[in-house]
Design a protein around this motif. Structure first.
Motif, short mmCIF file in Angstrom:
data_model
loop_
_atom_site.label_atom_id
_atom_site.label_comp_id
_atom_site.label_asym_id
_atom_site.label_seq_id
_atom_site.Cartn_x
_atom_site.Cartn_y
_atom_site.Cartn_z
N VAL A 177 0.97 -0.79 -0.07
CA VAL A 177 0.56 -0.10 0.10
C VAL A 177 0.95 1.02 -0.22
N ILE A 178 0.87 2.02 -1.13
CA ILE A 178 1.52 3.69 -1.06
C ILE A 178 0.50 4.58 -0.98
N GLY A 179 0.60 5.57 0.05
CA GLY A 179 -0.48 6.09 0.24
C GLY A 179 -0.49 7.57 -0.60
N GLU A 180 -1.41 8.11 -0.55
CA GLU A 180 -1.59 9.43 -1.21
C GLU A 180 -0.17 10.23 -1.88
N THR A 181 0.06 10.70 -0.56
CA THR A 181 1.09 11.51 -0.54
C THR A 181 2.23 11.14 -0.26
N THR A 182 2.44 10.66 -0.75
CA THR A 182 4.09 9.19 -0.19
C THR A 182 4.99 10.10 -1.36
N ASP A 183 6.01 9.36 -1.37
CA ASP A 183 7.25 10.27 -1.97
C ASP A 183 8.71 9.27 -2.25
N HIS A 211 2.02 10.94 4.45
CA HIS A 211 2.68 9.56 3.98
C HIS A 211 4.16 9.49 4.47
N PRO A 212 4.98 8.69 4.15
CA PRO A 212 5.73 9.22 4.50
C PRO A 212 6.88 9.74 3.36
N THR A 213 8.05 9.75 3.42
CA THR A 213 9.26 10.16 2.50
C THR A 213 9.74 8.72 2.45
N ILE A 214 10.49 8.53 1.24
CA ILE A 214 11.51 7.71 1.33
C ILE A 214 12.53 7.79 0.51
N GLY A 215 13.69 7.47 0.53
CA GLY A 215 15.55 8.86 -0.40
C GLY A 215 15.06 7.39 -1.39
N ASN A 216 16.37 7.71 -1.69
CA ASN A 216 16.86 7.20 -2.81
C ASN A 216 17.70 5.86 -2.42
#
Length: 270
Positions: A177-183, A211-216
């Motif tokens: 599940v990847i939410g609406e404001t995920t980056d 929703h969270p931010t996931i880096g590179n």
């Protein structure tokens, strides 16, 4: 009682917005994906003239869908009709990179053809890339129908408003599940059962980053839950399975759940 019921249903029919049916939108989406990836679809085009004809047919079909869209639901968005086909080259290039990421990231993948034909990760990402373009143009309902079609087929639920970078790899995929404001940054790999979600589902918070931010270059193993709009996972992190995260993680960290002592253990990868 029956007459009142039928009268109520009749009024609903009269007030219906005349949106295109989900079936017609899904049919268009599947045809478009099969057009840019012949190995995905059943249609093999044998001449340049036939290719150009089919391209025009798809553009006309897209135009017809937009003519029938729910304008009352879309009025706050200034969408452009040509946006999808104007961005088709970018979508194709992005998906080629995703295919490479899936093929290179999964030892079980024997070929790129296998990825395109069979992998739910490719199907989910392809739907996201196309739906994201459509969503950003303002055709929210159409985008959501495409994303939910992929959700039902793959078990992967990606909101079309999420921002996902290059070379995205989904392995197995079921239950993601990847939410609406995920980056999500570039070169990220996610396994089955991962949730990138919100800590709150209150309606008044809908416009906030939830929703969270996931880096590179991040790897997130199976059944990890990462929650919250202020949660940032730094570049080059590795997150072990079954972790529950609501706080940010600095770059080059490794986090895993210690089942014996029942707590999360963090170490540096530097």
């Amino acid at each position: 009682m029956q007459e009142e019921f039928l009268e109520s249903i009749y009024k609903e029919h009269q007030n219906a917005m005349g949106c295109p049916s989900p079936d017609s939108i899904i049919s268009f989406y599947e045809a478009l994906l099969g057009f840019i990836f012949p190995d995905y679809g059943n249609e093999k085009i044998s001449s340049k003239a036939e290719l150009e004809k089919r391209y025009i047919e798809l553009k006309n079909e897209w135009h017809d869908l937009l003519e029938k869209r729910c304008k009352n639901l879309q009025k706050e968005y200034p969408g452009e009709e040509g946006v999808l086909f104007n961005d088709l080259i970018k979508i194709k290039i992005a998906l080629e990179k995703d295919i490479s990421a899936i093929y290179e990231g999964d030892p079980a993948a024997k070929s790129r053809l296998e990825v395109v034909k069979t992998y739910p990760g490719f199907k989910a990402i392809a739907a996201y890339r196309i739906a994201h373009c459509i969503y950003n143009a303002g055709y929210v309902l159409i985008a959501r129908i495409i994303s939910e079609h992929a959700h039902s087929r793959t078990g992967v639920d990606i909101h079309p408003a999420a921002n996902i970078g290059s070379h995205f790899c989904i392995d197995h995929g079921t239950g993601i599940v990847i939410g609406e404001t995920t980056d999500i940054g570039d070169y990220v790999k996610i396994y089955q059962g991962v949730t990138l979600g919100a800590t709150s589902v209150r309606k008044e918070n809908a416009s906030q980053k939830r929703h969270p931010t996931i880096g590179n270059y991040v790897v997130i193993y199976a059944n990890v839950t990462i929650l919250g709009g202020k949660t940032f996972i730094g570049d080059h992190c590795i997150i072990g399975g079954n972790s529950w995260i609501t706080k940010s993680l600095e770059p080059h960290s490794r986090l895993y759940y210690d089942s014996e002592n029942k707590h999360l253990h963090k170490s540096s990868l530097k």
